[in-house]
Design an enzyme around this catalytic site. Structure first.
Site, PDB file in Angstrom:
ATOM      1  N   SER A   9      -4.393   1.984   5.403  1.00 42.74           N
ATOM      2  CA  SER A   9      -3.548   2.473   6.583  1.00 42.74           C
ATOM      3  C   SER A   9      -4.716   3.141   7.470  1.00 42.74           C
ATOM      4  CB  SER A   9      -2.750   3.328   6.446  1.00 42.74           C
ATOM      5  OG  SER A   9      -1.686   3.202   5.431  1.00 42.74           O
TER       6      SER A   9
ATOM      7  N   HIS B  58      -2.479  -5.197   8.110  1.00 45.21           N
ATOM      8  CA  HIS B  58      -1.726  -3.869   7.964  1.00 45.21           C
ATOM      9  C   HIS B  58      -0.363  -4.277   8.149  1.00 45.21           C
ATOM     10  CE1 HIS B  58      -0.961   0.388   9.452  1.00 45.21           C
ATOM     11  NE2 HIS B  58      -0.884   0.310   8.097  1.00 45.21           N
TER      12      HIS B  58
ATOM     13  N   GLU C 286      -0.420  -5.711  11.917  1.00 45.33           N
ATOM     14  CA  GLU C 286      -1.834  -5.560  12.707  1.00 45.33           C
ATOM     15  C   GLU C 286      -2.928  -6.207  11.875  1.00 45.33           C
ATOM     16  OE1 GLU C 286      -2.053  -1.257  14.950  1.00 45.33           O
ATOM     17  OE2 GLU C 286      -1.699  -1.227  12.710  1.00 45.33           O
TER      18      GLU C 286
ATOM     19  N   ASN D  23      -0.943   3.775  14.389  1.00 42.61           N
ATOM     20  CA  ASN D  23      -0.971   5.025  13.853  1.00 42.61           C
ATOM     21  C   ASN D  23      -1.933   5.795  14.723  1.00 42.61           C
ATOM     22  OD1 ASN D  23       1.047   4.480  11.784  1.00 42.61           O
ATOM     23  ND2 ASN D  23      -0.501   3.961  10.276  1.00 42.61           N
TER      24      ASN D  23
HETATM   25  P1  NAI Z   1       1.889   2.874  -3.819  1.00 45.61           P
HETATM   26  O1  NAI Z   1       1.274   4.237  -4.670  1.00 45.61           O
HETATM   27  O2  NAI Z   1       3.148   2.669  -3.670  1.00 45.61           O
HETATM   28  O3  NAI Z   1       1.323   1.548  -4.691  1.00 45.61           O
HETATM   29  C1  NAI Z   1       0.010   1.507  -4.935  1.00 45.61           C
HETATM   30  C2  NAI Z   1       0.034   0.656  -6.255  1.00 45.61           C
HETATM   31  O4  NAI Z   1      -1.275   0.004  -6.668  1.00 45.61           O
HETATM   32  C3  NAI Z   1       0.549   1.251  -7.581  1.00 45.61           C
HETATM   33  O5  NAI Z   1       1.335   0.571  -8.062  1.00 45.61           O
HETATM   34  C4  NAI Z   1      -0.798   1.287  -8.560  1.00 45.61           C
HETATM   35  O6  NAI Z   1      -0.335   1.179  -9.821  1.00 45.61           O
HETATM   36  C5  NAI Z   1      -1.535   0.074  -8.085  1.00 45.61           C
HETATM   37  N1  NAI Z   1      -3.047   0.058  -8.315  1.00 45.61           N
HETATM   38  C6  NAI Z   1      -3.692   1.181  -8.013  1.00 45.61           C
HETATM   39  N2  NAI Z   1      -4.819   0.811  -8.420  1.00 45.61           N
HETATM   40  C7  NAI Z   1      -5.021  -0.539  -9.021  1.00 45.61           C
HETATM   41  C8  NAI Z   1      -6.004  -1.363  -9.392  1.00 45.61           C
HETATM   42  N3  NAI Z   1      -6.974  -0.945  -9.489  1.00 45.61           N
HETATM   43  N4  NAI Z   1      -5.278  -2.635  -9.464  1.00 45.61           N
HETATM   44  C9  NAI Z   1      -4.163  -2.855  -9.242  1.00 45.61           C
HETATM   45  N5  NAI Z   1      -3.302  -2.174  -8.843  1.00 45.61           N
HETATM   46  C10 NAI Z   1      -3.645  -0.985  -8.909  1.00 45.61           C
HETATM   47  O7  NAI Z   1       1.335   2.862  -2.624  1.00 45.61           O
HETATM   48  P2  NAI Z   1       1.696   2.052  -1.147  1.00 45.61           P
HETATM   49  O8  NAI Z   1       2.421   3.114  -0.418  1.00 45.61           O
HETATM   50  O9  NAI Z   1       2.329   0.728  -1.366  1.00 45.61           O
HETATM   51  O10 NAI Z   1       0.387   1.837  -0.314  1.00 45.61           O
HETATM   52  C11 NAI Z   1      -0.737   0.816  -0.697  1.00 45.61           C
HETATM   53  C12 NAI Z   1      -1.711   0.688   0.411  1.00 45.61           C
HETATM   54  O11 NAI Z   1      -0.967   0.369   1.412  1.00 45.61           O
HETATM   55  C13 NAI Z   1      -2.469   1.961   0.722  1.00 45.61           C
HETATM   56  O12 NAI Z   1      -3.661   1.768   1.233  1.00 45.61           O
HETATM   57  C14 NAI Z   1      -1.604   2.344   1.756  1.00 45.61           C
HETATM   58  O13 NAI Z   1      -2.476   3.381   2.758  1.00 45.61           O
HETATM   59  C15 NAI Z   1      -1.229   1.341   2.506  1.00 45.61           C
HETATM   60  N6  NAI Z   1       0.064   1.329   3.439  1.00 45.61           N
HETATM   61  C16 NAI Z   1       1.021   2.039   3.193  1.00 45.61           C
HETATM   62  C17 NAI Z   1       2.212   2.021   4.131  1.00 45.61           C
HETATM   63  C18 NAI Z   1       3.235   2.849   3.426  1.00 45.61           C
HETATM   64  O14 NAI Z   1       4.399   2.912   4.385  1.00 45.61           O
HETATM   65  N7  NAI Z   1       3.491   3.225   2.292  1.00 45.61           N
HETATM   66  C19 NAI Z   1       2.299   1.332   5.003  1.00 45.61           C
HETATM   67  C20 NAI Z   1       1.017   0.600   5.427  1.00 45.61           C
HETATM   68  C21 NAI Z   1       0.041   0.443   4.643  1.00 45.61           C
END
Ligand code: NAI
Ligand code: 3HC
Length: 706
Positions: A409, A430, A442, A480
Site C-alpha cells: 500500500s 494494489h 490500482e 490513498n
Molecule cells: P496480514 O497481516 O493480514 O497478512 C500478511 C500475511 O503474510 C500473513 O498471513 C503472514 O503469515 C504472511 N507472511 C509474512 N511473511 C511471509 C513470507 N515471508 N512468506 C509467506 N507469507 C508471509 O496483512 P494484509 O492486511 O493482508 O496486508 C498484506 C499486504 O497488503 C501489505 O503489504 C499491505 O500493505 C497490503 N494491503 C493491505 C490492505 C488492507 O486493507 N489490509 C489493502 C491493500 C493493500
C-alpha cells in the site's frame, strides 16, 4: 465509418447496419437506415424488410458520444427513424443477435415482428446514465412485456436474456445461432404478407394494476439514497403509457430532455466514459503483446492474500497459495473457505461452484512449488525487510517471463523491483479490501515495468472483472495519497468544533457511501497510526492532529476492537456516538487551546472534497495519474464517491475551478491546522486562472456543458 448494406433476399429487403464496436445509432447510421428504408418502400421487388445489426450484435443504442452535440438532435432523430419503421407500409422484422440495448431496443420495439437469438441480451439501461428511454421505450415496452416486467427492466437498467422474454409479445421467434435467416423466412412467409403490419403503439395498455405498480415502485425508490431523478421520471413515463400513445410519448420526450441537463446524468455519463478511458495507457497499443496467464501464485494468506486468492479462483485461475508457516497457511485456508461458504449461504454460489473453485487451490509452504506460475502476487506484511526476503526468493524460483506483483500500500515499488534481477517484470497490483469484492485495482507502473507486463496486468484486471487504473509510483499511489489529505482535514474539522457524527452525516448526505470516521473505524486506526509515525520520522515539521493518536492510546482501534470513533454495541452496522470520544475531543480541544465553533455542513463538504481534489491536482501534475478521469474512477470504484457526481475532479470541473480556487484561498486564511495544507496545487491555480477544466482529454464530449 458506419456502413449500411442493402440487399434483396428473394422478396425481402435486408438492411444491415454496421458502426463498430457497438453499432451505436449515430446521426450517420440513422440517416443511412432511413435512406435504406425509403429505398425498400420504393423497391417493387421488396415485399418486406429485415433490419439487422452487423458484427454479431443488434445495437447498444444511441451514440452516447453525440449527447450534448448538435449531431444528437440532427435529422433524422432516433424518434423519426422509429416512426418510419413503425408506420412502414411494408412489414419490418428486426433480427436481433447479441446486444440490443437502449435506443437499439427501442428501434426493435417499433418493428412489426422480432426474431432473436437465444443468447441475445435486451435491455433499457438509460437510468444508468441518469436518463430514461427517450425514443418510446417507456411506452412500447409495457405494451409488449407487461407493466411489471417493463418497470423492472427500465428502473433497474439491467439487460435481460432473450430466453426470459420468449413467452412475451416482444419476441415472435427465438432461435439458436444467427437469427437473420429465420427473420428472412418469416418476412417472406404468407403469415406476414397477408395482414397489415401490426403496430406496437396500437396494442391497448389496459392493465388495471398500472397505477398500483407505479405507486409501489415509487415508494421503494423514495427510500433510496441518493434520491435520483431518472428512475422516478421513468416511472412517471411508464404510468403515462396508460394514456393515449402520443401523450405518453411527449411526456417521455420532455423528461428525457430535462434529464439530459441534470448534473446527475452528466456525472453518470462522465463515469461511463471515464471507466473505459482507463484502458488507454501511454505506451500500450493494440499490438502490444500480452503474456498468457494460466496459473497464478499468491504469497501470504492474510486479509489481502485470501481475498486476492478468492478473486483469482472466481476467475477460474488455478493457484498456489504460499505461507510462511503451517498455522498461517491453515488460517488462510479457513479464511478462503469462509468467504466461499458465506457466498453459498447467501445463495450467490452453489456448493458445486464452491467446490470447483477450492479444487483449483494448491496450498504450500514452498516457494519452489509456486515457481511455475505465470503471475505471482505478493501480499505479505507491509515491511520492506520482509518484501526484500520474498522478492529475492521469487527472483530465484519464478520461471522466466513470470510477472512479479506486489500488493504493497505504501512502499516504493521501484525499490521492491530492484530486489530482483528482473525489475522490468515487476509492478504493483494494489487491491482494495475485501479484494474479491472491491472493483478497484490500482496497477502501479514501476520505473522499469515494460508495456508488455503492464498490458498483461490490465488484461488480468479485466479477467478479474476489476476496474484497473494505472498509477505511477508515489506514497499512497492515487487513492490513498488523496485519502490522507481528506482524513487529515476531517480531524482538523473536529478540533475546530464539528463532531465525527456531523461530519459523517454531511459526507453521506453529499453521497459518500460512508463518512470518514466510519471508514476509519472499519479499516482500523493502527494502519493510519503507523503511517503518521513514519511521516513524523521522515518529514521534519510534518503537521497532523494528534487526536487520532489519542484514540489509539485508549485502545479504540476501530470495529476490530469493538470501539473507535463510535461504539458498536449492536454490531458493525450500527455505530453509536461515544461519550468517551466526546470527552476525549473536549479535553483535546482544551489542550490545544481551541474554542469550538459551529461549523456548517457546507463547510465540511467543501473542505473535505476540496482537500481530495487539491491533492488530485498534484497527482495529475506529477504524472502519477495519466488523466483527471482516472482519478475519478479510483474514487468511484474504490472509495465510495457518489457516481452521479462523476468523481472529485469532474465535480470540481462542474463547480468551476475558479470558484474552487477562491474557496481554497478562503480556507487558507483559517489559522487552524497546517498552514501549508491549503496551498493551491499549481495545476489548480493555472487551470482556474485560464478558465479551463481538469478534464482536457476530450474523452467526455457528451457531458460538455459548452
Ligand atoms: P496480514 O497481516 O493480514 O497478512 C500478511 C500475511 O503474510 C500473513 O498471513 C503472514 O503469515 C504472511 N507472511 C509474512 N511473511 C511471509 C513470507 N515471508 N512468506 C509467506 N507469507 C508471509 O496483512 P494484509 O492486511 O493482508 O496486508 C498484506 C499486504 O497488503 C501489505 O503489504 C499491505 O500493505 C497490503 N494491503 C493491505 C490492505 C488492507 O486493507 N489490509 C489493502 C491493500 C493493500
Ligand atoms: N454509444 C457510443 N459508444 C458506445 C456505446 C454507445 N451507446 N456503448 C459502448 N460504446 C463504446 C465504449 O465507449 C467503448 O469505446 P472505446 O473502445 O473507445 O473505449 C466501446 O464502445 C466498447 O465498449 P465496452 O468497453 O463497454 O465494451 P463491452 O463489450 O464491455 O460492453 C456494452 C459493451 C454492453 C454495449 C457496453 O458498452 C454498454 O453497456 N454500453 C452502454 C449501452 C447504453 O447505455 N445504451 C443506452 C444509450 S442511451 C440511449 O440509447 C438513449 C435512447 O433511449 C434515446
Amino acid at each position: 465509418m458506419p456502413e449500411i448494406d442493402y440487399r434483396l433476399a428473394r422478396t425481402v429487403a435486408v438492411i444491415s447496419f454496421a458502426n463498430p464496436p457497438v453499432n451505436g445509432l449515430s446521426q450517420a447510421v440513422r440517416a443511412g437506415i432511413s435512406a435504406a428504408l425509403r429505398r425498400a418502400q420504393a423497391d417493387p421487388s421488396a415485399q418486406a424488410i429485415v433490419l439487422t445489426g452487423a458484427g454479431g450484435l443488434f445495437s447498444a443504442g444511441a451514440d452516447i458520444r453525440e449527447f450534448g452535440t448538435p449531431a444528437s438532435m440532427a435529422d433524422p432523430t432516433l424518434r423519426d427513424l422509429i416512426h418510419l419503421v413503425e408506420t412502414s407500409a411494408k412489414p419490418v422484422i428486426a433480427a436481433i443477435a447479441g446486444t440490443c440495448l437502449g435506443g437499439g431496443l427501442e428501434l426493435a420495439l417499433a418493428a412489426h415482428y422480432r426474431v432473436a437469438s437465444a443468447d441475445a441480451k435486451l435491455g433499457l439501461p438509460e437510468v444508468k446514465l441518469g436518463l430514461l428511454p427517450g425514443a418510446g421505450g417507456t411506452q412500447r415496452l409495457p405494451r409488449l412485456v407487461g407493466v411489471e416486467r417493463a418497470i423492472n427492466m427500465i428502473v433497474s437498467g439491467e439487460p435481460v436474456p432473450a430466453t426470459d422474454l420468449a413467452s412475451t409479445a416482444l419476441l415472435d421467434l427465438l432461435v439458436d445461432g444467427d437469427p437473420l435467416a429465420r427473420a428472412v423466412e418469416l418476412a417472406a412467409s404468407s403469415a406476414v404478407a397477408t395482414k397489415p403490419p401490426p403496430m406496437t403503439r396500437d396494442i391497448p395498455l389496459d392493465d388495471p394494476n398500472l397505477t398500483t405498480l407505479c405507486q409501489a415502485i415509487r415508494a421503494r425508490l423514495e427510500t433510496q439514497r441518493p434520491l435520483l431523478p431518472a428512475p422516478m421520471r421513468a416511472v412517471d413515463a411508464i404510468e403515462a403509457a396508460g394514456r393515449p400513445f402520443d401523450e405518453g410519448l411527449s411526456l417521455e420526450r420532455r423528461a428525457f430532455l430535462e434529464l439530459m441537463e441534470t448534473p446527475e446524468s452528466k456525472g453518470l455519463r462522465h463515469a461511463f466514459f471515464a471507466e473505459r478511458a482507463t484502458a488507454k495507457v501511454d505506451g500500450i497499443t493494440p499490438s502490444t503483446p500480452v503474456r498468457p496467464l494460466h496459473q497464478a501464485a499468491v504469497i501470504g494468506a492474510g486479509t489481502m492474500g485470501a481475498g486476492i486468492a478468492v478473486a483469482l479462483l472466481d476467475a477460474g485461475m488455478p493457484l498456489w497459495l504460499v505461507e510462511a508457516d503451517q498455522d498461517a497457511l491453515d488460517r488462510g485456508l479457513t479464511r478462503i473457505a469462509g468467504i466461499f461458504d458465506g457466498q453459498v449461504k447467501k445463495g450467490k454460489l452453489t456448493a458445486g461452484e464452491r467446490d470447483r473453485r477450492l479444487a483449483l487451490l494448491r496450498p504450500t509452504l514452498s516457494y519452489e512449488a509456486a515457481g511455475h506460475a505465470d503471475v505471482v502476487i505478493e501480499a505479505v506484511f507491509e515491511s520492506l525487510t520482509v518484501k526484500r526476503e520474498v522478492f529475492t526468493a521469487l527472483d530465484r524460483v519464478m520461471k522466466p517471463g513470470a510477472i512479479l506483483a506486489t500488493n504493497t500500500s505504501t512502499l516504493d515499488v521501484n525499490t521492491i523491483a530492484d530486489f530482483t534481477r528482473r525489475p522490468s517484470d515487476v509492478l504493483g497490483l494494489h487491491f482494495f479490501s475485501p479484494a474479491n469484492v472491491m472493483r478497484l485495482l490500482e496497477v502501479v507502473r514501476g520505473r522499469a515495468t515494460t508495456p508488455e507486463v503492464l498490458a498483461t496486468a490490465l488484461a488480468l484486471g479485466k479477467a478479474l472483472r476489476k476496474v484497473a487504473v494505472v498509477s505511477g509510483v508515489c506514497d499512497g499511489f492515487i487513492g490513498n495519497r488523496m485519502l490522507e489529505a481528506y482524513t487529515r482535514q476531517a480531524w482538523y474539522l473536529v478540533e475546530e468544533g464539528a463532531t465525527p457524527q456531523q461530519i459523517d452525516q454531511a459526507m453521506e448526505a453529499f453521497g459518500m457511501a460512508m463518512g470518514p470516521f466510519r471508514v476509519g473505524d472499519l479499516v482500523g486506526h493502527d494502519v493510519s497510526l503507523a503511517i503518521r509515525q513514519r511521516r513524523r520520522a521522515e518529514r521534519p515539521g510534518y503537521l497532523c492532529s494528534t487526536l487520532p493518536d489519542k484514540l489509539c492510546q485508549l485502545g479504540r482501534l476501530g470495529q476490530k476492537t469493538g470501539a473507535g470513533w463510535y461504539d458498536y454495541p449492536e454490531g458493525p452496522r450500527r455505530p453509536i456516538a461515544s461519550a468517551v470520544v466526546e470527552e476525549l475531543i473536549t479535553s483535546h480541544r482544551a489542550e490545544i487551546g481551541v474554542a469550538p465553533r459551529r461549523i456548517e455542513d457546507s463547510e465540511i463538504t467543501d473542505r473535505l472534497v476540496y482537500a481530495l481534489l487539491n491533492e488530485g491536482a498534484r497527482i495529475l501534475e506529477d504524472g502519477i495519474a495519466a488523466r483527471s478521469s482516472d482519478i475519478d474512477v479510483v474514487y468511484l470504484a474504490g472509495y465510495g464517491f457518489p457516481r452521479p457526481r462523476g468523481g472529485p475532479m469532474f465535480y470540481a470541473d462542474q463547480v468551476g475551478l475558479d470558484r474552487v480556487l477562491r474557496r481554497v484561498r478562503e480556507f487558507a486564511r483559517n489559522p487552524h491546522g497546517d498552514p501549508a495544507f491549503w496551498t493551491p496545487a499549481p495545476l489548480l491555480k493555472r487551470l482556474a486562472e485560464a478558465g479551463e477544466r481538469f478534464d482536457q482529454t476530450g474523452d467526455s464530449p457528451s457531458t460538455s456543458t459548452k
